[in-house]
Scaffold this motif. Structure first.
Motif, PDB file in Angstrom:
ATOM      1  N   ASN A 199      54.559  17.468  76.561  1.00 29.31           N
ATOM      2  CA  ASN A 199      55.284  19.264  76.822  1.00 29.31           C
ATOM      3  C   ASN A 199      55.328  19.426  78.394  1.00 29.31           C
ATOM      4  O   ASN A 199      56.776  19.125  78.797  1.00 29.31           O
ATOM      5  N   SER A 200      53.628  19.554  78.540  1.00 24.93           N
ATOM      6  CA  SER A 200      53.754  19.386  80.313  1.00 24.93           C
ATOM      7  C   SER A 200      54.050  18.751  81.312  1.00 24.93           C
ATOM      8  O   SER A 200      54.802  19.084  82.169  1.00 24.93           O
ATOM      9  N   GLU A 213      51.568  18.805  73.761  1.00 25.72           N
ATOM     10  CA  GLU A 213      51.151  19.748  75.228  1.00 25.72           C
ATOM     11  C   GLU A 213      50.918  18.973  76.208  1.00 25.72           C
ATOM     12  O   GLU A 213      51.996  19.326  77.459  1.00 25.72           O
TER      13      GLU A 213
END
Length: 134
Positions: free
Chosen positions: A94-95, A91
């Protein structure tokens, strides 16, 4: 002799232990602190704080705040702090990539400021998980 380091967020004490050395993400760049450092107060930027405790480096993502250094005690007051244990690596990556793209595509002052803020947060979280893997 070592430093006594306390990282506090509005809702809890995030970390409270001794360290041999720390590196803070200040608004003017990174700043190292060793024992017997001169007293100071500094603003902290969004970034990664490094703590050397017992020959291990610990990375903490800080989301802006202030640090007080006085008599081998370092008090860090921040809006938010996260360690690699609480951040999902996929995550965070991706962020980071999403925030980087939004920053590159931002138009106008307001959009650029908001995109830069989101990018700094995402980069700090991503750096913490990357350093934990080493």
């Amino acid at each position: 002799m070592s430093l006594q380091v306390c990282i506090m967020t509005p809702d809890r004490i995030f970390w409270n232990d001794s360290a041999e050395e720390i590196i803070l993400p200040t608004n003017t760049g990174q700043m190292g602190v060793l024992t017997n450092h001169a007293p100071l107060i500094t603003a902290l930027d969004i970034g990664v704080m490094l703590i050397r405790a017992k020959n291990d480096w610990i990375s903490v993502a800080l989301m802006g705040g202030f640090a007080l250094v006085k008599q081998n005690k370092v008090t860090v007051l921040v809006n938010e702090a996260e360690s690699a244990k609480t951040i999902d690596a996929q995550e965070a990556e991706n962020s980071f990539l999403t925030a980087k793209n939004k920053l590159e595509q931002a138009e106008g002052p307001k959009q650029k400021v908001e995109a830069n803020f989101a990018f700094k947060r995402a980069r700090a979280r991503y750096q913490v998980v990357k350093q934990a893997k080493k």
